[in-house]
Design an enzyme around this catalytic site. Structure first.
Site, PDB file in Angstrom:
ATOM      1  N   GLY A 264       0.835  -1.203   0.000  1.00 24.61           N
ATOM      2  CA  GLY A 264       0.000   0.000   0.000  1.00 24.61           C
ATOM      3  C   GLY A 264       0.866   1.248   0.000  1.00 24.61           C
ATOM      4  O   GLY A 264       0.998   1.944  -0.997  1.00 24.61           O
ATOM      5  N   ARG A 265       1.509   1.488   1.149  1.00 25.75           N
ATOM      6  CA  ARG A 265       2.289   2.705   1.340  1.00 25.75           C
ATOM      7  C   ARG A 265       3.308   2.927   0.219  1.00 25.75           C
ATOM      8  O   ARG A 265       3.406   4.024  -0.332  1.00 25.75           O
ATOM      9  CB  ARG A 265       3.037   2.626   2.685  1.00 25.75           C
ATOM     10  CG  ARG A 265       3.682   3.943   3.099  1.00 25.75           C
ATOM     11  CD  ARG A 265       4.546   3.771   4.364  1.00 25.75           C
ATOM     12  NE  ARG A 265       3.833   3.209   5.481  1.00 25.75           N
ATOM     13  CZ  ARG A 265       3.227   3.924   6.448  1.00 25.75           C
ATOM     14  NH1 ARG A 265       3.285   5.237   6.417  1.00 25.75           N
ATOM     15  NH2 ARG A 265       2.591   3.320   7.433  1.00 25.75           N
ATOM     16  N   CYS A 335      -4.566  23.013  19.483  1.00 23.38           N
ATOM     17  CA  CYS A 335      -4.148  23.438  20.810  1.00 23.38           C
ATOM     18  C   CYS A 335      -3.554  22.256  21.560  1.00 23.38           C
ATOM     19  O   CYS A 335      -4.081  21.849  22.604  1.00 23.38           O
ATOM     20  CB  CYS A 335      -5.341  23.987  21.575  1.00 23.38           C
ATOM     21  SG  CYS A 335      -6.248  25.207  20.636  1.00 23.38           S
ATOM     22  N   TYR A 364      -1.656   6.849   4.033  1.00 23.39           N
ATOM     23  CA  TYR A 364      -1.794   6.944   5.489  1.00 23.39           C
ATOM     24  C   TYR A 364      -1.632   8.391   5.957  1.00 23.39           C
ATOM     25  O   TYR A 364      -0.888   8.681   6.891  1.00 23.39           O
ATOM     26  CB  TYR A 364      -0.772   6.039   6.197  1.00 23.39           C
ATOM     27  CG  TYR A 364      -0.852   4.587   5.788  1.00 23.39           C
ATOM     28  CD1 TYR A 364      -1.894   3.779   6.232  1.00 23.39           C
ATOM     29  CD2 TYR A 364       0.104   4.018   4.965  1.00 23.39           C
ATOM     30  CE1 TYR A 364      -1.972   2.439   5.862  1.00 23.39           C
ATOM     31  CE2 TYR A 364       0.031   2.683   4.586  1.00 23.39           C
ATOM     32  CZ  TYR A 364      -1.013   1.907   5.038  1.00 23.39           C
ATOM     33  OH  TYR A 364      -1.083   0.584   4.668  1.00 23.39           O
TER      34      TYR A 364
HETATM   35  C1  LIG Z   1      -1.825  -2.665   5.929  1.00 22.97           C
HETATM   36  C2  LIG Z   1      -1.714  -3.967   5.264  1.00 22.97           C
HETATM   37  C3  LIG Z   1      -1.055  -4.085   4.035  1.00 22.97           C
HETATM   38  C4  LIG Z   1      -0.348  -2.930   3.381  1.00 22.97           C
HETATM   39  O1  LIG Z   1       0.778  -2.555   4.109  1.00 22.97           O
HETATM   40  P1  LIG Z   1       1.754  -1.398   3.562  1.00 22.97           P
HETATM   41  O2  LIG Z   1       2.716  -1.192   4.665  1.00 22.97           O
HETATM   42  O3  LIG Z   1       0.912  -0.213   3.292  1.00 22.97           O
HETATM   43  O4  LIG Z   1       2.407  -1.918   2.325  1.00 22.97           O
HETATM   44  C5  LIG Z   1      -1.081  -5.304   3.408  1.00 22.97           C
HETATM   45  N1  LIG Z   1      -1.685  -6.375   3.969  1.00 22.97           N
HETATM   46  C6  LIG Z   1      -2.304  -6.310   5.159  1.00 22.97           C
HETATM   47  C7  LIG Z   1      -2.935  -7.518   5.719  1.00 22.97           C
HETATM   48  C8  LIG Z   1      -2.325  -5.106   5.859  1.00 22.97           C
HETATM   49  O5  LIG Z   1      -2.921  -5.056   7.051  1.00 22.97           O
END
Ligand SMILES: *Cc1c(COP(=O)(O)O)cnc(C)c1O
Length: 386
Positions: A264-265, A335, A364
């Protein structure tokens, strides 16, 4: 660090009073995704299912679609949203605590693989499949994350099943012909570089093959090796070595096996910027501060990662307070002393009216933040393209 497209947009947004803003460079996103896909093109290389939770915005998903094999979703909400944004996408559904309603939705919306987190979840899924007269394809999520020193985030704890617990699935599967076991899923850690990720993939494959052999699994096998490819916020120009990972992991695949990853990231982070402007500059107890419009209620990333978020200052020649050649702490409008984007960063010059562009804000960021705290205006959102 900031692309020309985004910089031009920043000036325009400032002129129109539309800051803070999230700006996503879809051309840069496609270029990066194409490179990742190309690095995973050898025979045996893993399929890519983008983890939607990193950034599920529809324009992001749609830009990525040509370069990924599918999307991984982690809730019924993500599932419904992704199905709408990408009606034909292959989907995998993971995540702890899936409810019966979510499992039913997964069957209704044609999810291709469900990553099962516990024996109880498996038996509920089997019941739902049986009573609705449908078949379902699953991977069992194993948790081998006992000891993972040095990683950004070890996924130990409640995720998946440890090697003892996963044994309980065998009896359930034997009595549930409507549930087809396709293989093993594991997402063990995040923040691994390519070599560490290859080693972890080899570990998952070795464990998974032995387990599937032992329970008498026949037919094609799938191994989802998870996400968590390293993203280094301290050196934004470095990237996970997809070429090395792709080549080395492809070499691990045996015939009859499909490998899959769900990053993802590392896919979407580089394509987003949080753009804002300096409202005030002042010194307190020997420390220089620049107070920015917005705050970590829009981008919680620096708080959760406890890092200095990478950024560029775009000078605008205002005549308000300024500081030059001193370390400056960039804060927001909340704050709380925790509302810090970056602490004590060496700064050539920063002045009221300057723009600040926080890079690496495509994953994120907005979607993990507590948007309503203090009721400041929401940022505006822009998806720019070449
Ligand atoms: C969050 C997650 C991902 C993605 O992780 P990244 O660090 O964003 O690459 C993949 N698989 C599962 C099961 C996750 O919980």
């Amino acid at each position: 660090m900031i692309t020309r497209l985004v910089e031009d947009h920043a000036q325009a947004l400032a002129g129109k009073g539309e800051l803070p803003a999230f700006v996503y460079d879809l051309a840069a996103l496609r270029e990066h995704a194409a490179e990742v896909k190309a690095a995973l093109s050898a025979p045996g290389a893993p399929e890519i299912f983008y983890a939607a939770k990193a950034n599920p915005d529809a324009p992001i998903l749609q830009a990525l679609a040509p370069y990924v094999d599918g999307i991984e979703v982690a809730s019924g909400g993500e599932l419904a949203h992704v199905r709408e944004a990408l009606p034909d996408a292959r989907l995998a559904f993971g995540g702890p605590g899936k409810t019966d309603d979510e499992l039913r939705l997964a069957l209704d919306l044609g999810v291709e693989r469900i990553h099962v987190e516990s024996p109880y979840e498996l038996s509920r899924l089997a019941d739902i499949a049986r009573t609705s007269g449908r078949e379902v394809d699953v991977l069992l999520r194993v948790n081998l994350a006992g000891d993972r020193g040095g990683v950004a985030l070890a996924m130990s704890g409640p995720f998946g099943m440890d090697p003892d617990l996963i044994e309980s699935c065998t009896g359930i599967l034997e009595n549930s012909p409507q549930v087809r076991l396709r293989g093993i899923h594991a997402h063990l850690a995040s923040g691994l570089d390519a070599s560490a990720m290859v080693a972890q993939s080899a570990e998952i494959l070795a464990w998974g093959r032995a387990w599937l052999d032992r329970v008498g699994h026949t037919g094609p096998r799938e191994f989802n090796l998870g996400g968590g490819m390293a993203v280094d916020y301290s050196t934004p120009e470095t990237r996970f070595d997809w070429k090395q990972y792709g080549a080395d992991v492809a070499a691990l695949a045996e015939s009859g096996e499909t490998l899959r990853i769900e990053p993802g990231r590392s896919i979407s982070v580089y394509a987003g910027w949080y753009l804002t402007e300096v409202l005030d500059v002042k010194k307190a107890h020997g420390q220089w501060y620049a107070v920015l419009r917005g705050g970590t209620m829009h981008i919680r990333t620096p708080v959760t990662k406890q890092h200095n978020h990478p950024h560029d200052v775009l000078t605008r020649n205002g005549d308000g307070p300024a500081v030059a050649g001193e370390p400056v702490t960039l804060v927001g409008q909340l704050c709380t002393p925790k509302d810090v984007f970056a602490r004590d960063v060496p700064t050539d010059r920063i002045a009221v009216g300057d723009l600040v562009a926080f890079s690496m804000s495509g994953a994120y960021a907005w979607n993990i933040s507590h948007h309503d705290f203090l009721m400041h205006p929401k940022p505006t959102f822009h998806y720019v393209d070449a």
